[in-house]
Design an enzyme around this catalytic site. Structure first.
Site, mmCIF file in Angstrom:
data_model
loop_
_atom_site.group_PDB
_atom_site.id
_atom_site.type_symbol
_atom_site.label_atom_id
_atom_site.label_comp_id
_atom_site.label_asym_id
_atom_site.label_seq_id
_atom_site.Cartn_x
_atom_site.Cartn_y
_atom_site.Cartn_z
ATOM 1 N N HIS A 375 39.727 35.813 40.286
ATOM 2 C CA HIS A 375 39.384 37.147 39.785
ATOM 3 C C HIS A 375 39.787 37.281 38.313
ATOM 4 O O HIS A 375 38.989 37.742 37.481
ATOM 5 C CB HIS A 375 40.095 38.202 40.631
ATOM 6 C CG HIS A 375 40.083 39.581 40.030
ATOM 7 N ND1 HIS A 375 39.154 40.528 40.367
ATOM 8 C CD2 HIS A 375 40.894 40.160 39.103
ATOM 9 C CE1 HIS A 375 39.381 41.636 39.667
ATOM 10 N NE2 HIS A 375 40.446 41.434 38.907
ATOM 11 N N GLU A 376 41.009 36.873 37.981
ATOM 12 C CA GLU A 376 41.478 36.975 36.598
ATOM 13 C C GLU A 376 40.656 36.089 35.657
ATOM 14 O O GLU A 376 40.317 36.497 34.540
ATOM 15 C CB GLU A 376 42.961 36.585 36.513
ATOM 16 C CG GLU A 376 43.905 37.525 37.238
ATOM 17 C CD GLU A 376 43.858 38.938 36.689
ATOM 18 O OE1 GLU A 376 43.650 39.110 35.473
ATOM 19 O OE2 GLU A 376 44.014 39.876 37.486
ATOM 20 N N HIS A 379 37.417 37.602 34.496
ATOM 21 C CA HIS A 379 37.472 38.450 33.295
ATOM 22 C C HIS A 379 37.212 37.610 32.041
ATOM 23 O O HIS A 379 36.517 38.062 31.123
ATOM 24 C CB HIS A 379 38.837 39.126 33.195
ATOM 25 C CG HIS A 379 39.048 40.241 34.172
ATOM 26 N ND1 HIS A 379 38.195 41.311 34.275
ATOM 27 C CD2 HIS A 379 40.025 40.458 35.103
ATOM 28 C CE1 HIS A 379 38.629 42.147 35.209
ATOM 29 N NE2 HIS A 379 39.731 41.646 35.733
ATOM 30 N N GLU A 454 36.240 45.287 36.909
ATOM 31 C CA GLU A 454 36.987 44.825 38.082
ATOM 32 C C GLU A 454 36.043 44.423 39.214
ATOM 33 O O GLU A 454 36.262 43.401 39.889
ATOM 34 C CB GLU A 454 37.946 45.922 38.566
ATOM 35 C CG GLU A 454 39.106 46.189 37.630
ATOM 36 C CD GLU A 454 39.964 44.970 37.398
ATOM 37 O OE1 GLU A 454 40.246 44.241 38.364
ATOM 38 O OE2 GLU A 454 40.344 44.744 36.237
#
Length: 515
Positions: A375-376, A379, A454
């Site tokens: 997920h990070e 970004h 997100e």
């Protein structure tokens, strides 16, 4: 129609109270849910137990009520400072301080630095009781605070001096550029702030953050190998992997990456990792000690029964009871002892299982950590950080351009009790008060954009085949941080830069069904 200084002051004060009342209304809406929703939502009954839900509800209710009182204090304090002329008083006090060292009003930069220094002392002292209460009452009550009082004050002093070491010279440099920059000074100030922001981001992790927390390389092993493999698969230029000792401050968990170009680094909080979390180690010690105590108690009980058996046998022998009867009774006793031992073992095993359910490990397992990092890294892959930086820089440039058009208007200074036009006071009045309506709108837009990012990062983690592990990680982190899963739609829309748990889980499920 030209606005007078009185009109400007009234407009600033009225808008400030409108914003405050709006925030309190939103907080009130969310507080009603904390009080009224006492059962786990049906969609979460399989993953969230009632005990954790109750703890999260009470924790967030306490935080909400604390924020209500601290915000009220801050609002009244700011209003009193403006009405009573606190800003010009502090400016004059800074002038007296520099005058004591034989520096007159012509040394505006030095007086501005003194003003900031005195203001920082005041804000640190006035906010101290609220910080202490938040840390040692609210966070302590719900098991998150890990700081001692000496550690808290040591941390506070370090933060204060590090902040002054950066803020004072940078403010002096900014004022100097404005004073000598001519009509196009706003371009130079924008370049200056941009370069400074890049410099701070570059040196923060290596030179500033270690002053407050201990960073250690993630040891070689399965987790490190898998992280490096995942980073390589999406061409993420990972250089270093750290574990930060966040547990000495709080049991909240987090993960992030930083760095420019080909020098990226990932930082994992020790509270995020099951194998590192001190909470798990403490629980393990308690269980081991408890197991040792249980074993010792069983041995004592067996020894006592054996002594009783020996004593009974001796009494029977001396009483002339026949050998046949004694043998039968001994056999029955042995059977009863064996049955009792089996029952104790079964009860002990059942109790250990129950304790295991109640004391779930804090943090995530390796597969869940990889899903969180996916997920990070999403970004980064989707350029969210660059987009945020670009928006921030455009905003900074526009703000300085508008400041250049306004900062020589005497009415702005007169509205707040100033007869002169100090550059620092102009920056304070325009950026904090005049830009306030614009800042509120911009903040709301950035919050909405953040939520959108997100969802995209979640989708990226899912595209790497980590949807289920990401869901279980989000649920675990929500439990560990006592996040309350029920949110008022208006409160979350205005405040939450991250979507609520239920929305994220539903979005991941919907994408799974679609694909």
């Amino acid at each position: 129609m030209e606005l007078t200084d009185v009109d400007i002051f009234k407009a600033v004060l009225i808008f400030m109270w409108i914003v405050y009342l709006w925030e309190e209304y939103l907080s009130f809406r969310q507080r009603k849910l904390y009080k009224s929703v006492t059962k786990v939502p049906s969609v979460l009954t399989d993953v969230l137990d009632q005990d954790t839900f109750d703890k999260a509800r009470l924790y967030n209710l306490d935080k909400n009520q604390f924020k209500c009182w601290s915000d009220l204090y801050s609002q009244v304090e700011t209003t009193a400072i403006l009405l009573l002329g606190g800003l010009p008083y502090l400016w004059n006090l800074a002038g007296k301080l520099t005058g004591y060292f034989k520096y007159g009003p012509e040394y505006e930069i030095l007086q501005s630095v003194s003003f900031l220094f005195l203001a920082s002392i005041y804000t640190t002292i006035s906010s101290l009781p609220w910080s202490l209460y938040s840390t040692f009452v609210v966070e302590e009550k719900h098991g998150f605070n890990k700081q001692t009082l000496p550690f808290f004050f040591k941390d506070l002093v370090k933060k204060y001096f590090v902040m002054q070491a950066f803020a004072l010279p940078l403010t002096a440099g900014l004022i100097y550029i404005i004073k000598i920059g001519g009509d196009y000074f706003f371009i130079y100030t924008w370049v200056f702030t941009f370069v400074v922001s890049l410099l701070i981001v570059t040196i923060y992790a290596d030179y500033i953050a270690p002053l407050f927390d201990r960073f250690t390389p993630l040891p070689d092993g399965e987790l490190r190998t898998e992280i490096e493999k995942m980073a390589a698969s999406i061409d993420f230029p990972l250089k270093k992997l750290y574990v930060v000792e966040g547990s000495k401050r709080s049991s909240h968990s987090n993960a992030y990456f930083y760095g420019f170009f080909k020098n990226k680094r990932i930082v994992l909080f020790d509270t995020l990792l099951e194998d590192y979390s001190p909470v798990n180690k403490e629980d393990g010690k308690e269980e081991k000690n408890k197991s040792s105590e249980d074993t010792a108690n069983e041995e004592c009980e067996d020894k006592r029964e054996e002594e009783e058996k020996t004593s009974t046998t001796e009494n029977e022998d001396s009483g002339g009871i026949g050998d046949s009867g004694t043998a039968n009774e001994d056999g029955e006793k042995e059977e009863r002892e064996q049955d009792g031992e089996k029952k104790r073992e079964q009860d002990g095993e059942k109790k250990r299982e129950q304790d295991g359910e109640k004391k779930r490990k804090q943090g995530c397992n390796n597969a869940e950590i990889l899903a969180v990092l996916a997920h990070e890294l999403g970004h980064w892959k989707l350029s969210h950080n660059l987009k945020n930086m670009a928006i921030g820089q455009v905003n900074t440039f526009l703000c300085f351009a508008v400041f250049a058009m306004l900062f020589k208007q005497q009415a702005l200074y007169s509205a707040f009790g100033f007869q002169s036009q100090p550059v620092l006071i102009g920056l304070l009045i325009i950026f904090q008060f005049i830009f306030s309506p614009y800042n509120e709108v911009l903040s709301f837009c950035m919050t909405a954009l953040s939520r959108h990012f997100e969802f995209q990062a979640d989708a990226f983690s899912k595209s790497l085949g980590r949807a289920e592990k990401l869901k279980s990680a989000l649920i675990k982190l929500n439990k560990d941080n006592l996040g309350f899963p029920v949110c008022d739609w208006l409160f979350s829309t205005w405040h939450y830069s991250h979507p609520p748990l239920l929305e994220r889980l539903q979005a991941i499920d919907n994408k799974n069904k679609t694909q």
